[in-house]
Design a protein around this motif. Structure first.
Motif, PDB file in Angstrom:
ATOM      1  N   ALA A 169       0.824  -1.207   0.000  1.00 32.18           N
ATOM      2  CA  ALA A 169       0.000   0.000   0.000  1.00 32.18           C
ATOM      3  C   ALA A 169       0.857   1.256   0.000  1.00 32.18           C
ATOM      4  CB  ALA A 169      -0.934  -0.018   1.220  1.00 32.18           C
ATOM      5  N   ARG A 223      -2.774   8.633   2.420  1.00 31.55           N
ATOM      6  CA  ARG A 223      -4.005   7.832   2.422  1.00 31.55           C
ATOM      7  C   ARG A 223      -4.833   8.109   1.168  1.00 31.55           C
ATOM      8  NH1 ARG A 223      -5.735   5.876   7.695  1.00 31.55           N
ATOM      9  NH2 ARG A 223      -7.884   6.032   6.955  1.00 31.55           N
ATOM     10  N   SER A 256      -5.608   5.260  -1.581  1.00 34.40           N
ATOM     11  CA  SER A 256      -7.003   4.931  -1.834  1.00 34.40           C
ATOM     12  C   SER A 256      -7.358   5.124  -3.302  1.00 34.40           C
ATOM     13  CB  SER A 256      -7.908   5.795  -0.951  1.00 34.40           C
ATOM     14  OG  SER A 256      -9.274   5.534  -1.215  1.00 34.40           O
ATOM     15  N   GLY A 285      -6.318   2.375  -5.672  1.00 34.08           N
ATOM     16  CA  GLY A 285      -6.919   1.065  -5.549  1.00 34.08           C
ATOM     17  C   GLY A 285      -6.570   0.291  -4.301  1.00 34.08           C
ATOM     18  N   VAL A 286      -5.878   0.884  -3.339  1.00 31.10           N
ATOM     19  CA  VAL A 286      -5.562   0.183  -2.099  1.00 31.10           C
ATOM     20  C   VAL A 286      -6.826   0.076  -1.252  1.00 31.10           C
ATOM     21  CG1 VAL A 286      -4.235   0.294   0.050  1.00 31.10           C
ATOM     22  CG2 VAL A 286      -3.163   0.948  -2.121  1.00 31.10           C
ATOM     23  N   PRO A 287      -7.198  -1.132  -0.793  1.00 32.31           N
ATOM     24  CA  PRO A 287      -8.404  -1.284   0.034  1.00 32.31           C
ATOM     25  C   PRO A 287      -8.323  -0.439   1.300  1.00 32.31           C
ATOM     26  CG  PRO A 287      -7.595  -3.421  -0.704  1.00 32.31           C
ATOM     27  CD  PRO A 287      -6.539  -2.425  -1.062  1.00 32.31           C
ATOM     28  N   SER A 288      -9.465   0.042   1.740  1.00 34.64           N
ATOM     29  CA  SER A 288      -9.493   0.934   2.903  1.00 34.64           C
ATOM     30  C   SER A 288      -8.914   0.272   4.150  1.00 34.64           C
ATOM     31  CB  SER A 288     -10.928   1.405   3.168  1.00 34.64           C
ATOM     32  OG  SER A 288     -11.789   0.299   3.379  1.00 34.64           O
ATOM     33  N   ALA A 289      -9.064  -1.059   4.258  1.00 34.07           N
ATOM     34  CA  ALA A 289      -8.540  -1.753   5.436  1.00 34.07           C
ATOM     35  C   ALA A 289      -7.022  -1.684   5.519  1.00 34.07           C
ATOM     36  CB  ALA A 289      -8.987  -3.214   5.415  1.00 34.07           C
ATOM     37  N   LEU A 290      -6.351  -1.466   4.389  1.00 30.33           N
ATOM     38  CA  LEU A 290      -4.895  -1.425   4.382  1.00 30.33           C
ATOM     39  C   LEU A 290      -4.335  -0.022   4.577  1.00 30.33           C
ATOM     40  CD1 LEU A 290      -3.967  -3.858   1.455  1.00 30.33           C
ATOM     41  CD2 LEU A 290      -4.130  -4.354   3.897  1.00 30.33           C
TER      42      LEU A 290
END
Length: 378
Positions: free
Chosen positions: A28, A274, A278, A281-286
Motif C-alpha cells: 500500500a 491515504r 485509496s 486502488g488500495v483497500p481501505s482496510a490497508l
C-alpha cells in the motif's frame, strides 16, 4: 495434538499474519509513494476521445471532463491543450454521455477518436524556448545526491523566482506561469529534484512528500545566490510547496527567501498518502498499514507541518493558492495556516480546481493574485 505442536502451529500462524500485514502495508505504501513524480494524479481518470472538429474535441462525459478552465490533454504519444466546455448534455453537439471542450492546439502526436487521455495541469511539453519562445540556459544545480537539471530563464531583476513542481507532474508544470513571471522581469530557475528524470534517484526509491526533497531546493537557493540573486521567491506546487516551506524555515540561506507562493501545499503527509493509496486502488482496510509502512520505509515524521515549529518560524510573506475541491491535500489546513499567521499569509481560494491545478481553473484570477503579491517584493 501435543501441546508443543499446538504452540508451534499457533506461533507460525501469528508470524504468518504479521508477515502478511507487513507485506500488505509495504504494498500500500509503495502504491502511494513508489511511483515516479510524473505519474498522473490518481483522480485524473482516463477519458475517451469520441470525435474532433475544428477547434473542438468530444470527450467522455465525467466530472473531470466538465472542469472549468484550461488543461493539458495527455495520452500515449499525444498531448493537446483544451479550454472551457462549449457543449454538454442537452446541447446539439453533445450526447448524454459526452462533453465538448474547446481544442486550443495539439502539441504532440495526433488526437484521434478512440484515444485514451487524461486532463493534466501541464499545458506545455518541451522547454521554455520550444513551449514559450523564451531564451533559457540548461544548468545543473549541485545537490547532495548529485547534479540536478534545471532551466534558467534570465531577466533584469536581482530577485529570482525558483519554481518546483510536485506530485504527478514534471518541470513542464511551472511553464504555465513562466511567461507571466518573465513579463514581470523575474529571473526564473525551474528545478528538478531527486527522483525526477535526469536527476539522482532517491536512496529508497520513494517520494518523501517534501520532507527530504527540500534539501534539493536548498541547493537551488545556494545556486541562485552564487550566481547573482540577492533574494529568492520560492514558488512550489503540491509536495513542491511543502519543500518550499521546509526550505524557508530550515535553509542556512533562509534570510534570502523574501517570499513564498504555495499552490495546493501538502501540509499533512498522512492525509495525502491515504488519499493517494485509496485513489490507486488500495483497500481501505490497508490504509492504516500504509501509513505505518511509509513511516518505517521513509522516516517521514509523524506530525503534520502545522503541528511542527514551521508556522511559528515562518518569516517570509506567503501566498497560498488552494481550493476546497482538492482531494489530495485538504485546503482546510491551508486555511488554518493562514488564520494562524495573518501577519504573513494570504490565502487565495479557487473553487472547482483539482490538486495543483489552481492556475488551470482560473488563469486570470491566479495571475492577478500573483501580481498583487509579487509587486511589493520586486
Amino acid at each position: 495434538m501435543r501441546p508443543a505442536t499446538v504452540a508451534a502451529v499457533a506461533a507460525t500462524s501469528i508470524l504468518g499474519v504479521g508477515a502478511a500485514a507487513v507485506a500488505a502495508g509495504r504494498y500500500a505504501s509503495d502504491a502511494a509513494l513508489g511511483a515516479p513524480s510524473q505519474r498522473p494524479f490518481p483522480a485524473d481518470r482516463r477519458l475517451t476521445v469520441h470525435a474532433t472538429a475544428a477547434g473542438q474535441v468530444t470527450l467522455t462525459r465525467s466530472f473531470p471532463a466538465l472542469r472549468p478552465g484550461t488543461y493539458g490533454l495527455a495520452g500515449r504519444g499525444v498531448h493537446a491543450v483544451v479550454g472551457p466546455v462549449v457543449a454538454q448534455q442537452g446541447d446539439d453537439a453533445a450526447s448524454a454521455d459526452t462533453v465538448v471542450r474547446r481544442l486550443d492546439r495539439v502539441t504532440l502526436g495526433s488526437l484521434q477518436p478512440g484515444a485514451r487521455v487524461r486532463l493534466t495541469p501541464e499545458l506545455h511539453r518541451g522547454d521554455p524556448l520550444t513551449a514559450l519562445g523564451l531564451a533559457y540556459k540548461e544548468v545543473e544545480v549541485p545537490g547532495e545526491l548529485g547534479a540536478l537539471p534545471a532551466w534558467f530563464v534570465p531577466a533584469a531583476r536581482d530577485t529570482w523566482v525558483i519554481t518546483v513542481h510536485g506530485l504527478g507532474t514534471t518541470r513542464d508544470h511551472p511553464l504555465n506561469v513562466l511567461g507571466f513571471l518573465h513579463a514581470q522581469q523575474f529571473p526564473v530557475l525551474d528545478v528538478s529534484y531527486r527522483g525526477d528524470a535526469g536527476a539522482p534517484r532517491s536512496p529508497d526509491g520513494l517520494t518523501h512528500l517534501g520532507e527530504s526533497e527540500w534539501r534539493d531546493l536548498d541547493a537551488a537557493i545556494r545556486y541562485a545566490v552564487r550566481y547573482g540573486a540577492e533574494n529568492v521567491i520560492l514558488h512550489g506546487w503540491s509536495s513542491g510547496a511543502s519543500m518550499a516551506l521546509h526550505a524557508a524555515v530550515n535553509s542556512a540561506l533562509r534570510d534570502r527567501v523574501s517570499g513564498l507562493v504555495l499552490d495546493s501545499p501538502v501540509l499533512d503527509w498522512r492525509t495525502t498518502l491515504r488519499a493517494l493509496a485509496s485513489a490507486r486502488g488500495v483497500p481501505s482496510a490497508l490504509l492504516p498499514l500504509a501509513v505505518r509502512a511509509a513511516q518505517g520505509q521513509t522516516g517521514l515524521h509523524g506530525a503534520p507541518l502545522l503541528d511542527t515549529s514551521v508556522p511559528t518560524a515562518l518569516h517570509a510573506p506567503t501566498l497560498i493558492v488552494h481550493g476546497p475541491d482538492d482531494a489530495l491535500a485538504p485546503w482546510q489546513q491551508s486555511r488554518e495556516l493562514a488564520a494562524r499567521r495573518p501577519d504573513l499569509v494570504t490565502l487565495h481560494s479557487v473553487p472547482q480546481a483539482p490538486h495543483a491545478a489552481m492556475w488551470n481553473a482560473d488563469p486570470a484570477g491566479y495571475e492577478e493574485a500573483l501580481r498583487r503579491f509579487l509587486t511589493p517584493l520586486m
